[in-house]
Design an enzyme around this catalytic site. Sequence first.
Site, PDB file in Angstrom:
ATOM      1  N   THR A   1       0.876  -1.284  -0.009  1.00 26.30           N
ATOM      2  CA  THR A   1      -0.046  -0.070   0.122  1.00 26.30           C
ATOM      3  C   THR A   1       0.897   1.065  -0.184  1.00 26.30           C
ATOM      4  O   THR A   1       1.998   1.074   0.334  1.00 26.30           O
ATOM      5  CB  THR A   1      -0.941  -0.014   1.225  1.00 26.30           C
TER       6      THR A   1
ATOM      7  N   GLU B   1      -5.576  -4.233  -0.816  1.00 24.47           N
ATOM      8  CA  GLU B   1      -5.786  -5.468  -0.075  1.00 24.47           C
ATOM      9  C   GLU B   1      -6.819  -6.230  -0.433  1.00 24.47           C
ATOM     10  O   GLU B   1      -6.949  -7.601   0.201  1.00 24.47           O
ATOM     11  CB  GLU B   1      -6.204  -5.117   1.776  1.00 24.47           C
TER      12      GLU B   1
ATOM     13  N   LYS C   1     -14.888  16.630  11.103  1.00 30.48           N
ATOM     14  CA  LYS C   1     -15.504  16.343  12.587  1.00 30.48           C
ATOM     15  C   LYS C   1     -15.964  17.412  13.100  1.00 30.48           C
ATOM     16  O   LYS C   1     -15.041  18.479  13.648  1.00 30.48           O
ATOM     17  CB  LYS C   1     -14.748  15.595  13.569  1.00 30.48           C
TER      18      LYS C   1
ATOM     19  N   TRP D   1     -20.475  14.661  11.522  1.00 26.97           N
ATOM     20  CA  TRP D   1     -19.382  14.318  10.295  1.00 26.97           C
ATOM     21  C   TRP D   1     -19.768  15.020   9.226  1.00 26.97           C
ATOM     22  O   TRP D   1     -21.065  15.274   9.012  1.00 26.97           O
ATOM     23  CB  TRP D   1     -19.256  12.696  10.368  1.00 26.97           C
TER      24      TRP D   1
HETATM   25  P1  ADP Z   1      -3.732   3.703  -1.850  1.00 24.98           P
HETATM   26  O1  ADP Z   1      -4.571   4.873  -1.620  1.00 24.98           O
HETATM   27  O2  ADP Z   1      -2.624   3.522  -0.796  1.00 24.98           O
HETATM   28  O3  ADP Z   1      -2.779   3.477  -3.290  1.00 24.98           O
HETATM   29  P2  ADP Z   1      -5.559   1.702  -2.452  1.00 24.98           P
HETATM   30  O4  ADP Z   1      -5.381   2.059  -3.884  1.00 24.98           O
HETATM   31  O5  ADP Z   1      -5.616   0.317  -1.939  1.00 24.98           O
HETATM   32  O6  ADP Z   1      -4.532   2.551  -1.460  1.00 24.98           O
HETATM   33  O7  ADP Z   1      -6.878   2.787  -2.313  1.00 24.98           O
HETATM   34  C1  ADP Z   1      -8.098   2.006  -1.268  1.00 24.98           C
HETATM   35  C2  ADP Z   1      -9.081   3.251  -0.990  1.00 24.98           C
HETATM   36  O8  ADP Z   1      -9.214   4.109  -1.898  1.00 24.98           O
HETATM   37  C3  ADP Z   1     -10.193   2.652  -0.357  1.00 24.98           C
HETATM   38  O9  ADP Z   1     -10.146   2.531   0.911  1.00 24.98           O
HETATM   39  C4  ADP Z   1     -11.101   3.969  -0.543  1.00 24.98           C
HETATM   40  O10 ADP Z   1     -11.112   4.816   0.375  1.00 24.98           O
HETATM   41  C5  ADP Z   1     -10.591   4.689  -1.752  1.00 24.98           C
HETATM   42  N1  ADP Z   1     -11.230   4.298  -3.013  1.00 24.98           N
HETATM   43  C6  ADP Z   1     -11.298   3.529  -3.870  1.00 24.98           C
HETATM   44  N2  ADP Z   1     -12.099   3.410  -4.835  1.00 24.98           N
HETATM   45  C7  ADP Z   1     -12.985   4.334  -4.427  1.00 24.98           C
HETATM   46  C8  ADP Z   1     -14.251   5.015  -5.111  1.00 24.98           C
HETATM   47  N3  ADP Z   1     -14.748   4.625  -5.979  1.00 24.98           N
HETATM   48  N4  ADP Z   1     -14.719   5.975  -4.322  1.00 24.98           N
HETATM   49  C9  ADP Z   1     -14.253   6.445  -3.194  1.00 24.98           C
HETATM   50  N5  ADP Z   1     -13.341   6.115  -2.441  1.00 24.98           N
HETATM   51  C10 ADP Z   1     -12.507   4.891  -3.254  1.00 24.98           C
END
Ligand code: ADP
Length: 544
Positions: free
Chosen positions: A184, A328, A440, A445
Amino acid sequence: MLGQMMHRPLSVIEILKFASENHKSAEIVSVRTEGDIHRYSYAQAFERVAQMAHALGRMGIASGDRVATLAWNGYRHFELYYAISGIGAVCHTINPRLSAEQMIYIIQHADDQVLFVDTTFVPIIAALRSQLPQGLRCVVMTDRAHMPDSDLDLLCYEDLIADCPKTYDWPEVDENTACGLCYTSGTTGNPKGALYSHRSTVLHAMSLCISLGRFLQEGTRVLPVVPLFHVNAWGLPYGAPLAGASLIFPGGALDGPSVYKLMDEERVNSAWGVPTVWLGLQAEIAAKGRNPNGFSSVVVGGSAAPRSMIEKFEKSGVSVCHAWGMTEMSPVGTHGILPADMIATKSLSERLDLQQYQGRRVFGVDLKVVDENGESLPHDGTSVGELYVRGNAIISGYFDNEAATAEAFDSEGWFGTGDIAVIRPDGFLSIQDRAKDLIKSGGEWISSIDLENVVMSHPMVANCAVIAVAHPKWDERPLLVIVPAGQEHVSKAEIDDLLLQHVAKWQLPDAIEFVDELPLTATGKVSKLTLRQKFANYMLPDMK
Ligand code: ADP
C-alpha cells in the site's frame, strides 16, 4: 460427505496458456520506452514468458523468491507478471512514485533478489544505489541498443532471453503459493504488503470477467491507465487474457492529449483508471469536440468519481462503471455497472443518482458496515459505519507484519477498510469518506466526498478537494481548495448557493482557497494528507 471431483490447482500461468490457445485474434499493444509501438499476440507473449522463465532460472531465481519490477504499463512488464509467478516466484511490483525512503524500505522488507526496471527509472536506482541491498541485480527492460549509459552494473532484458527456448515445462504449484506482492502506498507509517496467491488471483480475474463482463469481453480493446505497478492494474493483466480482450498499454505518457491520441489510434473501447486521469481526458475531448474513436466504456475507481464526470461521459455515449476496491482486496470489491432493467427504464438523472455510488459487490466479496462497538448495521441506506470485508481475494494478513495485521481484522476475521460507508437495500455501496478524511465538526461528521461532488459540477471548477482545518470551537471545519477552470475565481457566495441545494448550511465550507494544482498521491489520487499539511496553520475567517 465430500464431493468426488478432481482438484486442479488454480494457477496464473494457465490464464495466459488459455489465451494463447483460444484468443488468437486478441493482441497486446504497448507504447514503448524506446519511443515506438509494439504489438503481438497472447501466443507470442506466452513464448517470451517461457524465455524469461528460463532466464530467471539461469539467474538462480527459485520458488518463493521475490523479484521486483519498477516499470510502466508495457508488454515486458506483462511478461514478468507471468514468468515470475509461473516458476513459483513472487512478482513484487514497486510504485515508482513512492518516496526514496519508502522504496528502500519495501525492497529490503520484501528481500528482492532481482529488480527489473524501465529505462525511465534507471536514474532512481542510480540515486538509491548506496542504500540498495548488496547483491540485488538490476535488469533494464529494453534491448542492447537502448541500454542507458550508466556506471551501474546493469543487465539487459532482451539479452537475457535471446537464446532461451520458447517453451517451458511449467511446474504445478500449490494454488495457495504466493504469486504477487504489492505494498500500500502508506500515507502514514511504512507501506504494508499484500501478498496475493495464485488462487486469489485467478478467482479475482474470474470475478472481474463476470461482474464487469459488459466492459471486458472477447474483442474488447482495453486501456489500463491504472498501472501494473500498483494493485495488478485492477486485475486487467489476468482478466483481459481470460476474457479474450486486447490490452493497450500506454507506457508513461498519461496526460489527457497522449491518452486521447492512443485511444483514438488504437480504437480503445474500454478505459480504466482513477478520476484525475479522466479529468485530463475529458478536457482533451472538449478541445477536440469528439470522443476518441471506438470509445464506449470507462471504469473509474481509486477515489470517488464526481457525478459531473459520470454525467459528461454518459451524455456522450460512454457507459461508466464506478468501482471501489483496495490494494488489500486484489483490488476490486464493488462495481457500478447498472442492472440491465435500470438502464432500460430509468432516466439519465435517476441513473446518475445510482452511479455516483460505488456499486454492488462482486462475487466472492462480502460487505458489512459496523458501528463503533463493532455491531453490524442494517443495509438500509442510512446507517453509517465502518466498512468491513471478507472474501477469497482479500488478504488474511499483511506480509511479514504482525503489528499491522493485528490491527486490521475484527474478531470474526473480517478486514477493516478504514472507509466510512452506507449500504443501501438494493445492495449499492455508498462510500462517505475515508475515516481519516471525514470532517468532525461539533460532534457531527461532514463528508468531504459529498461536498466535492457538488462543487465539481460548477463550470469554473477544474478540480477540488475539501479538507478539515482545526477549529477552536467546532474541533474541525471544512476548507474548500479549488483548481479554477479558467482565469476567474468563482465566488464563495456562488459555491454556497450551489451547495445549499444538496447539503445543510452548517456543512458549508468556511473558506475557499485557490491553487494551480492539487497534490497527488503515489497512486494518482488527490493527496488530502499533503493538503492538510499545507493548510495546517490555516486561519479560517472567524478565527482571525
Ligand atoms: P492507496 O490509496 O494507498 O493506493 P488503495 O489503492 O488500496 O490504496 O486505495 C483504497 C482506498 O481508495 C479505499 O479504501 C477508498 O478509501 C478509496 N477508494 C477506492 N475507490 C473508491 C471510490 N470509487 N470511491 C471512493 N473512494 C474510493
